[in-house]
Design a protein around this motif. Sequence first.
Motif, PDB file in Angstrom:
ATOM      1  N   ASN A 111     -28.488 -10.777 126.365  1.00 27.75           N
ATOM      2  CA  ASN A 111     -28.317 -11.964 127.201  1.00 27.75           C
ATOM      3  C   ASN A 111     -28.612 -11.729 128.684  1.00 27.75           C
ATOM      4  O   ASN A 111     -28.146 -12.490 129.541  1.00 27.75           O
ATOM      5  CB  ASN A 111     -26.903 -12.531 127.045  1.00 27.75           C
ATOM      6  N   ALA A 112     -29.389 -10.721 129.002  1.00 31.59           N
ATOM      7  CA  ALA A 112     -29.797 -10.499 130.395  1.00 31.59           C
ATOM      8  C   ALA A 112     -30.874 -11.498 130.796  1.00 31.59           C
ATOM      9  O   ALA A 112     -31.588 -12.044 129.951  1.00 31.59           O
ATOM     10  CB  ALA A 112     -30.305  -9.075 130.569  1.00 31.59           C
ATOM     11  N   ASP A 113     -30.986 -11.734 132.100  1.00 33.20           N
ATOM     12  CA  ASP A 113     -32.032 -12.613 132.630  1.00 33.20           C
ATOM     13  C   ASP A 113     -33.135 -11.746 133.219  1.00 33.20           C
ATOM     14  O   ASP A 113     -32.972 -11.152 134.282  1.00 33.20           O
ATOM     15  CB  ASP A 113     -31.464 -13.534 133.713  1.00 33.20           C
ATOM     16  N   LEU A 114     -34.264 -11.666 132.500  1.00 29.95           N
ATOM     17  CA  LEU A 114     -35.429 -10.913 132.953  1.00 29.95           C
ATOM     18  C   LEU A 114     -36.624 -11.844 133.164  1.00 29.95           C
ATOM     19  O   LEU A 114     -37.765 -11.419 133.125  1.00 29.95           O
ATOM     20  CB  LEU A 114     -35.782  -9.824 131.938  1.00 29.95           C
ATOM     21  N   SER A 115     -36.335 -13.117 133.400  1.00 29.53           N
ATOM     22  CA  SER A 115     -37.419 -14.063 133.639  1.00 29.53           C
ATOM     23  C   SER A 115     -38.180 -13.674 134.895  1.00 29.53           C
ATOM     24  O   SER A 115     -37.600 -13.220 135.880  1.00 29.53           O
ATOM     25  CB  SER A 115     -36.851 -15.484 133.792  1.00 29.53           C
ATOM     26  N   TYR A 116     -39.495 -13.799 134.808  1.00 26.95           N
ATOM     27  CA  TYR A 116     -40.412 -13.469 135.908  1.00 26.95           C
ATOM     28  C   TYR A 116     -40.366 -11.986 136.301  1.00 26.95           C
ATOM     29  O   TYR A 116     -40.912 -11.604 137.330  1.00 26.95           O
ATOM     30  CB  TYR A 116     -40.127 -14.338 137.144  1.00 26.95           C
ATOM     31  N   ALA A 117     -39.729 -11.159 135.501  1.00 26.42           N
ATOM     32  CA  ALA A 117     -39.679  -9.726 135.797  1.00 26.42           C
ATOM     33  C   ALA A 117     -40.983  -9.057 135.380  1.00 26.42           C
ATOM     34  O   ALA A 117     -41.678  -9.519 134.468  1.00 26.42           O
ATOM     35  CB  ALA A 117     -38.509  -9.068 135.068  1.00 26.42           C
ATOM     36  N   LYS A 130     -38.151 -17.801 120.909  1.00 23.03           N
ATOM     37  CA  LYS A 130     -38.871 -18.953 121.467  1.00 23.03           C
ATOM     38  C   LYS A 130     -40.241 -18.466 121.918  1.00 23.03           C
ATOM     39  O   LYS A 130     -40.331 -17.565 122.756  1.00 23.03           O
ATOM     40  CB  LYS A 130     -38.096 -19.543 122.647  1.00 23.03           C
ATOM     41  N   TRP A 131     -41.313 -19.078 121.369  1.00 26.38           N
ATOM     42  CA  TRP A 131     -42.658 -18.541 121.547  1.00 26.38           C
ATOM     43  C   TRP A 131     -43.591 -19.462 122.313  1.00 26.38           C
ATOM     44  O   TRP A 131     -44.791 -19.226 122.340  1.00 26.38           O
ATOM     45  CB  TRP A 131     -43.287 -18.294 120.178  1.00 26.38           C
ATOM     46  N   GLN A 132     -43.151 -20.486 122.949  1.00 22.80           N
ATOM     47  CA  GLN A 132     -44.082 -21.476 123.518  1.00 22.80           C
ATOM     48  C   GLN A 132     -44.951 -20.883 124.623  1.00 22.80           C
ATOM     49  O   GLN A 132     -44.450 -20.229 125.538  1.00 22.80           O
ATOM     50  CB  GLN A 132     -43.303 -22.674 124.065  1.00 22.80           C
ATOM     51  N   HIS A 133     -46.256 -21.116 124.491  1.00 21.20           N
ATOM     52  CA  HIS A 133     -47.241 -20.777 125.531  1.00 21.20           C
ATOM     53  C   HIS A 133     -47.286 -19.282 125.866  1.00 21.20           C
ATOM     54  O   HIS A 133     -47.572 -18.917 127.007  1.00 21.20           O
ATOM     55  CB  HIS A 133     -46.971 -21.578 126.812  1.00 21.20           C
ATOM     56  N   VAL A 134     -47.008 -18.420 124.896  1.00 19.25           N
ATOM     57  CA  VAL A 134     -47.125 -16.988 125.173  1.00 19.25           C
ATOM     58  C   VAL A 134     -48.598 -16.626 125.347  1.00 19.25           C
ATOM     59  O   VAL A 134     -49.481 -17.252 124.766  1.00 19.25           O
ATOM     60  CB  VAL A 134     -46.497 -16.120 124.056  1.00 19.25           C
ATOM     61  N   GLU A 135     -48.851 -15.588 126.138  1.00 16.97           N
ATOM     62  CA  GLU A 135     -50.214 -15.128 126.390  1.00 16.97           C
ATOM     63  C   GLU A 135     -50.442 -13.802 125.677  1.00 16.97           C
ATOM     64  O   GLU A 135     -49.616 -12.898 125.749  1.00 16.97           O
ATOM     65  CB  GLU A 135     -50.414 -14.923 127.900  1.00 16.97           C
ATOM     66  N   ASN A 154     -41.741 -16.184 131.327  1.00 18.76           N
ATOM     67  CA  ASN A 154     -42.735 -15.817 132.351  1.00 18.76           C
ATOM     68  C   ASN A 154     -42.712 -14.333 132.733  1.00 18.76           C
ATOM     69  O   ASN A 154     -43.226 -13.953 133.777  1.00 18.76           O
ATOM     70  CB  ASN A 154     -42.552 -16.664 133.621  1.00 18.76           C
ATOM     71  N   ALA A 155     -42.139 -13.492 131.896  1.00 15.38           N
ATOM     72  CA  ALA A 155     -42.113 -12.054 132.179  1.00 15.38           C
ATOM     73  C   ALA A 155     -43.466 -11.424 131.879  1.00 15.38           C
ATOM     74  O   ALA A 155     -44.212 -11.891 131.014  1.00 15.38           O
ATOM     75  CB  ALA A 155     -41.030 -11.369 131.358  1.00 15.38           C
ATOM     76  N   ASN A 156     -43.773 -10.358 132.599  1.00 12.12           N
ATOM     77  CA  ASN A 156     -44.994  -9.595 132.363  1.00 12.12           C
ATOM     78  C   ASN A 156     -44.663  -8.443 131.421  1.00 12.12           C
ATOM     79  O   ASN A 156     -43.982  -7.492 131.806  1.00 12.12           O
ATOM     80  CB  ASN A 156     -45.550  -9.055 133.679  1.00 12.12           C
ATOM     81  N   LEU A 157     -45.148  -8.536 130.168  1.00 15.22           N
ATOM     82  CA  LEU A 157     -44.870  -7.525 129.143  1.00 15.22           C
ATOM     83  C   LEU A 157     -46.154  -6.842 128.680  1.00 15.22           C
ATOM     84  O   LEU A 157     -46.217  -6.320 127.567  1.00 15.22           O
ATOM     85  CB  LEU A 157     -44.148  -8.166 127.957  1.00 15.22           C
ATOM     86  N   ARG A 158     -47.161  -6.815 129.532  1.00 16.64           N
ATOM     87  CA  ARG A 158     -48.409  -6.143 129.184  1.00 16.64           C
ATOM     88  C   ARG A 158     -48.163  -4.663 128.936  1.00 16.64           C
ATOM     89  O   ARG A 158     -47.526  -3.992 129.751  1.00 16.64           O
ATOM     90  CB  ARG A 158     -49.441  -6.310 130.296  1.00 16.64           C
ATOM     91  N   TYR A 159     -48.658  -4.186 127.800  1.00 11.91           N
ATOM     92  CA  TYR A 159     -48.557  -2.774 127.420  1.00 11.91           C
ATOM     93  C   TYR A 159     -47.106  -2.290 127.276  1.00 11.91           C
ATOM     94  O   TYR A 159     -46.845  -1.085 127.267  1.00 11.91           O
ATOM     95  CB  TYR A 159     -49.283  -1.877 128.439  1.00 11.91           C
ATOM     96  N   THR A 160     -46.167  -3.202 127.167  1.00 10.20           N
ATOM     97  CA  THR A 160     -44.758  -2.828 127.003  1.00 10.20           C
ATOM     98  C   THR A 160     -44.497  -2.354 125.580  1.00 10.20           C
ATOM     99  O   THR A 160     -45.006  -2.922 124.616  1.00 10.20           O
ATOM    100  CB  THR A 160     -43.852  -4.026 127.336  1.00 10.20           C
ATOM    101  N   ASN A 199     -40.960 -17.692 126.212  1.00  9.29           N
ATOM    102  CA  ASN A 199     -41.850 -18.764 126.650  1.00  9.29           C
ATOM    103  C   ASN A 199     -42.659 -18.344 127.880  1.00  9.29           C
ATOM    104  O   ASN A 199     -42.105 -17.821 128.857  1.00  9.29           O
ATOM    105  CB  ASN A 199     -41.052 -20.028 126.987  1.00  9.29           C
ATOM    106  N   ASP A 200     -43.963 -18.533 127.797  1.00  2.00           N
ATOM    107  CA  ASP A 200     -44.893 -18.239 128.906  1.00  2.00           C
ATOM    108  C   ASP A 200     -44.962 -16.761 129.274  1.00  2.00           C
ATOM    109  O   ASP A 200     -45.488 -16.403 130.335  1.00  2.00           O
ATOM    110  CB  ASP A 200     -44.525 -19.048 130.160  1.00  2.00           C
ATOM    111  N   ALA A 201     -44.453 -15.881 128.421  1.00  2.00           N
ATOM    112  CA  ALA A 201     -44.523 -14.444 128.702  1.00  2.00           C
ATOM    113  C   ALA A 201     -45.928 -13.913 128.428  1.00  2.00           C
ATOM    114  O   ALA A 201     -46.656 -14.431 127.583  1.00  2.00           O
ATOM    115  CB  ALA A 201     -43.508 -13.688 127.848  1.00  2.00           C
TER     116      ALA A 201
END
Length: 206
Positions: free
Chosen positions: A69-75, A131-136, A94-100, A113-115
């Motif tokens: 339940n942590a908030d890592l939005s936009y992290a 929740k998977w909306q608009h993932v990249e 909106n988190a950046n999870l590239r190569y994570t 959403n939007d990650a």
Amino acid sequence: MKQEELDIILDNHGKWLRNEGGVRADLRYTELKNTNLIYADLSNANLRGANLRGAELSYADLSGANLDNADLSYADLSGANLRHADLRGVNLDNANLRYTDLRHADLSYADLNDANLRYTDLRGANLNWVKWQHVEGLTVICVQVDTSRRNNQITYIKELEIWITDCFQGTLDELKASVEQTHKDNEKLRKRYYRVIDFILNEVAE
């Protein structure tokens, strides 16, 4: 990193978010030594419910950390190690999870959403109720199944070839076997599941 040091960083980050001074949490690499990066070691850290919105965590070692339940939005978590981390209910909007590295992490009920999930390693991760909306970076198809239960849907992740519904996660053959077993006495409901499966397969094929 010791928990006391981490608590101070989180407190300062909270002040930064509230425009009360403080400092934005930057938990990336700590120093350069012999030209090799030494990344922040937060393995097995207790970050349950922490507010790390917009924090810098790229390449940090968060393996086994409790981020329930942590908030890592936009992290920025690009390149971070989150293997076996507890990410239940985490906000990664909106988190950046590239190569994570999220292998075997528990992401149940997470908000993605939007990650940015380009090149993210999700092998063995628990992805139920995400929740998977608009993932990249991933092709995710979610279709609601017409049943008496609320939020009953089938999700297919093309790149991972994973099917998810309720507490099930597995291959297409495993999903069909689960449908046959769970709804063996309800032919009408079985047909509804198969119609949704066929719809998803047709969408993917186009």
